[in-house]
Design a protein around this motif. Structure first.
Motif, mmCIF file in Angstrom:
data_model
loop_
_atom_site.group_PDB
_atom_site.id
_atom_site.type_symbol
_atom_site.label_atom_id
_atom_site.label_comp_id
_atom_site.label_asym_id
_atom_site.label_seq_id
_atom_site.Cartn_x
_atom_site.Cartn_y
_atom_site.Cartn_z
ATOM 1 N N GLY A 1 0.825 -1.196 0.000
ATOM 2 C CA GLY A 1 0.000 0.000 0.000
ATOM 3 C C GLY A 1 0.860 1.246 0.000
ATOM 4 O O GLY A 1 2.069 1.191 -0.255
ATOM 5 N N TYR A 2 0.226 2.361 0.272
ATOM 6 C CA TYR A 2 0.914 3.648 0.302
ATOM 7 C C TYR A 2 0.621 4.356 1.621
ATOM 8 O O TYR A 2 -0.460 4.217 2.191
ATOM 9 C CB TYR A 2 0.457 4.540 -0.863
ATOM 10 C CG TYR A 2 0.951 4.086 -2.208
ATOM 11 C CD1 TYR A 2 2.105 4.637 -2.772
ATOM 12 C CD2 TYR A 2 0.285 3.099 -2.917
ATOM 13 C CE1 TYR A 2 2.566 4.219 -4.011
ATOM 14 C CE2 TYR A 2 0.731 2.672 -4.155
ATOM 15 C CZ TYR A 2 1.875 3.238 -4.700
ATOM 16 O OH TYR A 2 2.335 2.806 -5.926
ATOM 17 N N VAL A 3 1.611 5.093 2.087
ATOM 18 C CA VAL A 3 1.393 6.004 3.204
ATOM 19 C C VAL A 3 1.122 7.375 2.628
ATOM 20 O O VAL A 3 1.897 7.882 1.809
ATOM 21 C CB VAL A 3 2.620 6.051 4.146
ATOM 22 C CG1 VAL A 3 2.379 7.050 5.261
ATOM 23 C CG2 VAL A 3 2.907 4.679 4.718
ATOM 24 N N TYR B 1 5.294 4.135 -1.046
ATOM 25 C CA TYR B 1 4.928 2.723 -1.208
ATOM 26 C C TYR B 1 5.636 1.867 -0.159
ATOM 27 O O TYR B 1 6.798 2.083 0.175
ATOM 28 C CB TYR B 1 5.330 2.252 -2.605
ATOM 29 C CG TYR B 1 5.101 0.774 -2.859
ATOM 30 C CD1 TYR B 1 3.843 0.292 -3.146
ATOM 31 C CD2 TYR B 1 6.164 -0.123 -2.796
ATOM 32 C CE1 TYR B 1 3.635 -1.066 -3.393
ATOM 33 C CE2 TYR B 1 5.971 -1.471 -3.028
ATOM 34 C CZ TYR B 1 4.710 -1.936 -3.327
ATOM 35 O OH TYR B 1 4.503 -3.264 -3.561
ATOM 36 N N PHE B 2 4.909 0.889 0.371
ATOM 37 C CA PHE B 2 5.508 -0.078 1.282
ATOM 38 C C PHE B 2 5.008 -1.470 0.928
ATOM 39 O O PHE B 2 3.928 -1.655 0.370
ATOM 40 C CB PHE B 2 5.193 0.249 2.752
ATOM 41 C CG PHE B 2 3.747 0.091 3.128
ATOM 42 C CD1 PHE B 2 3.245 -1.133 3.566
ATOM 43 C CD2 PHE B 2 2.871 1.167 3.038
ATOM 44 C CE1 PHE B 2 1.914 -1.288 3.918
ATOM 45 C CE2 PHE B 2 1.534 1.014 3.387
ATOM 46 C CZ PHE B 2 1.051 -0.207 3.826
ATOM 47 N N ALA C 1 -3.594 -5.687 -1.662
ATOM 48 C CA ALA C 1 -3.150 -4.431 -2.262
ATOM 49 C C ALA C 1 -3.996 -3.270 -1.731
ATOM 50 O O ALA C 1 -5.049 -3.460 -1.105
ATOM 51 C CB ALA C 1 -3.236 -4.517 -3.773
ATOM 52 N N GLU C 2 -3.508 -2.077 -1.978
ATOM 53 C CA GLU C 2 -4.210 -0.839 -1.616
ATOM 54 C C GLU C 2 -4.536 -0.760 -0.128
ATOM 55 O O GLU C 2 -5.576 -0.253 0.271
ATOM 56 C CB GLU C 2 -5.497 -0.695 -2.451
ATOM 57 C CG GLU C 2 -5.273 -0.579 -3.953
ATOM 58 C CD GLU C 2 -4.454 0.659 -4.319
ATOM 59 O OE1 GLU C 2 -4.620 1.703 -3.650
ATOM 60 O OE2 GLU C 2 -3.641 0.568 -5.249
ATOM 61 N N GLN C 3 -3.640 -1.275 0.695
ATOM 62 C CA GLN C 3 -3.800 -1.129 2.143
ATOM 63 C C GLN C 3 -3.136 0.182 2.559
ATOM 64 O O GLN C 3 -2.074 0.210 3.172
ATOM 65 C CB GLN C 3 -3.186 -2.329 2.861
ATOM 66 C CG GLN C 3 -3.752 -3.670 2.447
ATOM 67 C CD GLN C 3 -5.241 -3.761 2.723
ATOM 68 O OE1 GLN C 3 -5.684 -3.567 3.850
ATOM 69 N NE2 GLN C 3 -6.022 -4.050 1.688
ATOM 70 N N ASN C 4 -3.803 1.276 2.211
ATOM 71 C CA ASN C 4 -3.210 2.592 2.381
ATOM 72 C C ASN C 4 -3.413 3.109 3.800
ATOM 73 O O ASN C 4 -4.493 2.961 4.391
ATOM 74 C CB ASN C 4 -3.821 3.573 1.383
ATOM 75 C CG ASN C 4 -3.572 3.139 -0.057
ATOM 76 O OD1 ASN C 4 -2.567 2.492 -0.339
ATOM 77 N ND2 ASN C 4 -4.484 3.478 -0.954
#
Length: 990
Positions: free
Chosen positions: A818-820, A857-858, A899-902
């Motif tokens: 995901g993204y921070v 991104y992580f 995915a997309e665990q922001n």
């Protein structure tokens, strides 16, 4: 320029290939500057493959590069402290040097400094809590810094405040009390400090812990207990042979060594039968051991033994013997101190055993015939002792067993009490094998030993053997012992054994270490009465022993000088030297002994061994130097594998004194299931002889399938491990779960390996008894690369003569990406780099962590599916004054790639509005008490929240908050009507 470079690097990180190479491209750019190139490489183009340079000439030396990097260029420097790499710090180039991130620097050096961006300040301490640190921004733009008790003013241009505090490198040198050398060619920041830094001491402590772990080789995973059973599956070692020679008839014999649990005890049995079907040797014993000292109720015993047992050793000077009887003790099952050990174990007949201490050969036993090897009172040196037992089988097998001991203390803490008691029929066995002469029988006796820790550095020991029957040549014995640890630098030992007839044996010993070499002084004296003529003989000796290793020379040695005074004879000296060293691929050991007794005699023996590809070669001889030089005998031997399952050995011995030689040829077929060996030898004096020997170990797995092995199973531990795909994720092998074949299973501390079969089972044999070891698996040979172990690991402490079973579940792994993002005041989301992301289990323990890349991104991989919480590190939120960070709960039902665990974080937004301002208080407790009284008097105001602001005058109380003044006016009207002073005040809140 600096902001532009950040954008460039962030865009690179958005692409996986570029993300991996961004740091290298930045270094390439600086290398181009170093080389004086007019056109610099792009940060967005791939780095070309290195080409062979036409010339090694450089336009500018590396140390001059600082002047060629333009001010404002982004920097990523690796902080190094000697050989330690502390981390990476971000910053930018200045005209005079560099400005670096305060957060990154404090993280790299592990200093407790927290930042407050809202108040433009930082505070904490450096090196120790007494050295406080504060940094604050003054109204005129300068900075006030307090460190080491002194306050100074720093000019505005030396510190920049953007997304972090960026501070000139020279200021860090002053505050941290270090010297920095920035190498812009290699992007490293070399650090020197006149006194150890806290991070340096911390890493040194961690390294010592790792070294201790490697030295002691301790298991880390939770221990799975292996309880005794009413009846367990038996383990058998069977050995049979047929023998023939030129001078005798054909003969055969068979021996069986077995073990299994019975009635919650372990039963061990051994018998050997000759060609006349007579039992020539037999033993039977029962035992139970507990590392938790929970046997026999309040006695807290660790050991219960009965049958043919080893009697209690009331003092190290007394020899242990095997008699019929019973024994119980609370003595720890592992070594717990002292300067000597006993090594006793079961072994099949015909094997040889050598004992090495720190790679130095101490002693050996050849052609063990009674199924048990025994080395008593083996000396240990002060400090670390690596004991290796090397077993040589009659078929050419070579196996090893390692044990570690550390001598520095008494091994007992203050108040610790240890006892050992046995009742034996001296000279008797459970089965009468006519191996013991009647003269050795002394009837029933009791042996008792008690040890007590007076302090942590002083322990005492007393013991006694009492005989209960008349008519035997017997004498009761009493013993005394004491050990004193002298500040952890030396160990003083005293042992005394006295008999009722006046005989005695005494030993006084001091062990210490000098320049990492072990030094011992030993005084011995004894008095013994001859049973035939009743004459007494005395003996006395003093020995100084130096032993140790010289790693640079790969040399281990022991040197001793001993003065011996026999009864009614002149004293004499004896010098002994032992060395062991590696010369290239060869290992050489030599023992040399000299004495000035009589005409003086110097004797010795040496042996060299090495591996020649797949073959093991040994060569050596016995010799005499004085009074006359003489070579008595020599031997040579080569052994090795001729294929995966076959091995051979050729041995030749020549005896010069008798002018005779013997040649032996051995061929062995050794599949995993059994071994079969043929032996042919010829002696030019006695003729030929030949034998055929077979050996097999037999046991049962958790599937109740029989396994066969050529390794011993009854005298050491055995592990049967099943690896399976846990389809329902319950951690148990159920219907529908699939066994996994071709998985490698390894015991990390005892170095045993095996591969699972079609039923998912791997059997590991010959595990050292009670030595805790972690169990590891290797899934790399499976077709599915995403399978991982479902449990957190396990260790076992194998019991000899039993099969421990273990199931290891495997599941498909989970990946989270995901993204921070940072929520800005205008409502937009911006990717946030360098943010630590944590994955915590249900108990709050951090299981995995990652840091977001330049584009936010992580990715977290190799996750066992279960309930987790994904969140931003609270310490990061606190240090950078973020008010909130989102959390994502996981139920455990997820699989594959999530995915997309922001994750979203935001800082406090400023909101302008109005509040009702009430009274001011000097103490916070008074303010809260006033509010409680006021709400009881006017319950209608409880709908409003109160807050306060700390000022120089005290604590100012406010009630309510809204963006317009109507609510505040209404609240003030209500309060004023009830006699409470109130004023509507404009206020800004976050």
């Amino acid at each position: 320029m600096r902001s532009f470079c950040l954008v460039i690097i962030a865009s690179l990180a958005a692409q996986p290939l570029y993300a991996n190479d961004a740091f290298e491209r930045l270094k390439a750019k600086y290398k181009a500057l170093q080389d004086g190139k007019a056109i610099l490489p792009s940060l967005t183009e791939a780095i070309p493959e290195p080409q062979m340079a036409a010339s090694n000439k450089q336009v500018m030396r590396q140390q001059d590069l600082s002047g060629t990097i333009p001010a404002g260029e982004e920097l990523i420097l690796g902080v190094e402290l000697g050989k330690l790499v502390l981390g990476q710090v971000f910053g930018f180039k200045t005209e005079d040097g560099a400005k670096l991130s305060l957060f990154d620097m404090t993280q790299a050096f592990d200093f407790a400094i927290e930042t407050d961006f809202d108040n433009e300040s930082a505070s904490g301490w450096i090196r120790n809590t007494n050295n406080t640190f504060t940094l604050s921004h003054l109204e005129d733009g300068t900075w006030s810094v307090t460190t080491n008790g002194r306050s100074t003013i720093i000019s505005a241009e030396k510190i920049d405040l953007e997304d972090d505090f960026y501070i000139e490198l020279g200021l860090y040198e002053q505050w941290f009390d270090v010297n920095f050398d920035a190498d812009y060619g290699t992007l490293t920041l070399n650090t020197q400090s006149n006194r150890p830094l806290p991070i340096e001491e911390k890493l040194a402590r961690e390294q010592r812990a790792k070294n201790t772990y490697r030295t002691r080789n301790e298991a880390r995973a939770p221990l799975q207990k292996h309880d005794y059973q009413p009846i367990s599956k038996p383990l058998l070692d069977i050995q049979a042979s047929v023998n023939a020679s030129e001078s005798s008839d054909t003969s055969h014999n068979i021996s069986v060594l077995g073990s299994n649990d019975l009635a919650y005890f372990n039963t061990q049995y051994y018998f050997a039968i000759n060609d006349e079907n007579e039992i020539i040797s037999a033993r039977l014993s029962g035992s139970r051991y507990s590392n938790d000292a929970d046997l026999l109720g309040f006695l807290n015993a660790t050991t219960i033994e009965f049958g043919d047992i080893r009697s209690t050793q009331i003092n190290p000077l007394q020899k242990k013997n095997t008699f019929l009887g019973a024994r119980f003790s609370n003595t720890p099952l592992s070594y717990n101190g002292g300067n000597s050990i006993n090594l006793i174990g079961n072994i099949q007949a015909g094997w040889d055993v050598e004992v090495y201490r720190n790679q130095l050969l101490l002693t050996s036993q050849f052609n063990v015939t009674d199924g048990q090897y025994e080395f008593q009172d083996l000396p240990l040196v002060f400090g670390y002792n690596e004991i290796e037992l090397v077993f040589y089988g009659p078929q050419g097998q070579v196996s090893r067993e390692n044990r570690s001991y550390y001598v520095s203390s008494t091994g007992q803490s203050a108040g610790e009490f240890v006892y050992d008691i046995s009742f034996v029929d001296e000279g008797e066995r459970l089965f009468d094998q006519n191996t013991l002469n009647d003269n050795d029988k002394n009837g029933f006796s009791t042996l008792i030993r008690a040890d007590y820790g007076v302090t942590d550095w002083w322990s005492l020991s007393i013991g006694s053997q009492i005989h209960h029957e008349e008519g035997f040549e017997q004498y009761d014995q009493q013993s005394f012992g004491s050990e004193i640890s002298l500040f952890g630098e030396a160990l003083l030992s005293i042992d005394s054994l006295e008999q009722d007839n006046g005989d005695y044996e005494r030993r006084y010993q001091v062990d210490t270490s000098v320049l990492d070499q072990s030094l011992s002084f030993i005084h011995r004296e004894n008095l013994r009465t001859d049973e035939d003529d009743a004459e007494t003989n005395s003996f006395e000796s003093q020995e100084l022993r130096l032993s140790g290793a010289i790693p640079s020379l790969k040399l281990s040695y022991q040197q001793s000088i001993e003065q011996i005074t026999p009864d009614n004879e002149e004293n004499y000296l004896r010098l002994t030297n032992q060395i062991g060293t590696s010369l290239g691929n060869n290992y050489l050991s030599n023992r040399l002994s000299w004495t000035d007794r009589d005409e003086g005699e110097t004797t010795g023996d040496w042996q060299v061994q090495r591996y020649l590809n797949d073959f093991f070669w040994r060569f050596g001889n016995d010799y005499t130097i004085s009074p006359d030089f003489d070579i008595q005998s020599f031997f040579t031997e080569i052994s090795g594998d001729m294929s995966d399952n076959t091995s051979g050995r050729v041995r030749w011995i020549y005896d010069l004194e008798n002018d005779s030689s013997e040649t032996t040829l051995i061929a062995s077929w050794q599949p995993n299931e059994f071994s079969l060996t043929s032996n042919f030898s010829y002696n030019d004096r006695t003729g030929w002889r030949t034998s055929l020997l077979g050996r097999v170990g037999i046991g049962l797995t958790q599937n109740n399938n029989t396994f066969f092995t050529r390794m011993p199973v009854s005298s050491q531990g055995t592990l049967s491990t099943r690896v399976f795909l846990d389809n329902n994720r319950n951690g148990r092998f159920d219907l529908g779960d699939r066994p996994l074949q071709n998985v490698k299973v390894e015991t990390l501390q005892s170095y045993r390996k095996a591969t699972t079969n079609s039923q998912g089972v791997a059997v590991l044999t010959a595990l050292p008894s009670y030595q805790q070891t972690d169990i590891d698996i290797d899934l790399s040979q499976l077709d599915d690369p995403y399978l991982i172990r479902a449990d957190q690991g396990v260790s076992i402490a194998p019991r000899p003569g039993s099969v421990q079973t273990l199931d290891i579940p495997v599941v498909p792994s989970l990946e989270i990406e995901g993204y921070v993002k940072e929520l800005q005041q205008n409502g937009n989301l911006a990717n946030k780099a360098r943010v630590p992301v944590l994955l915590k289990d249900a108990s709050g323990t951090v299981i995995k962590e990652a840091t977001s890349e330049f584009d936010g991104y992580f990715l977290i991989t190799e996750i066992v599916p279960k309930a987790y919480t994904l969140e931003i590190d609270p310490a990061y939120l606190r240090n950078f004054n973020f008010q909130k960070g989102t959390q994502i709960p996981l139920t455990g039902a997820e699989s594959g790639v999530l995915a997309e665990q922001n994750l979203i974080l935001r800082k406090s937004f400023e909101v302008h509005g109005y509040s009702a301002q009430l009274a001011s208080f000097s103490r916070l407790e008074s303010l809260r008490g006033y509010w409680r009284i006021l709400t009881k008097r006017l319950p209608e105001i409880t709908q409003y929240r109160y807050f306060y602001n700390q000022t120089a005058a005290g604590y100012q109380l406010y009630v309510g908050f809204s963006e317009d003044n109507q609510e505040a006016n209404s609240l003030c009207t209500l309060l004023t009507e009830n006699g409470v002073d109130c004023a509507v005040t404009g206020i800004t809140r976050r």
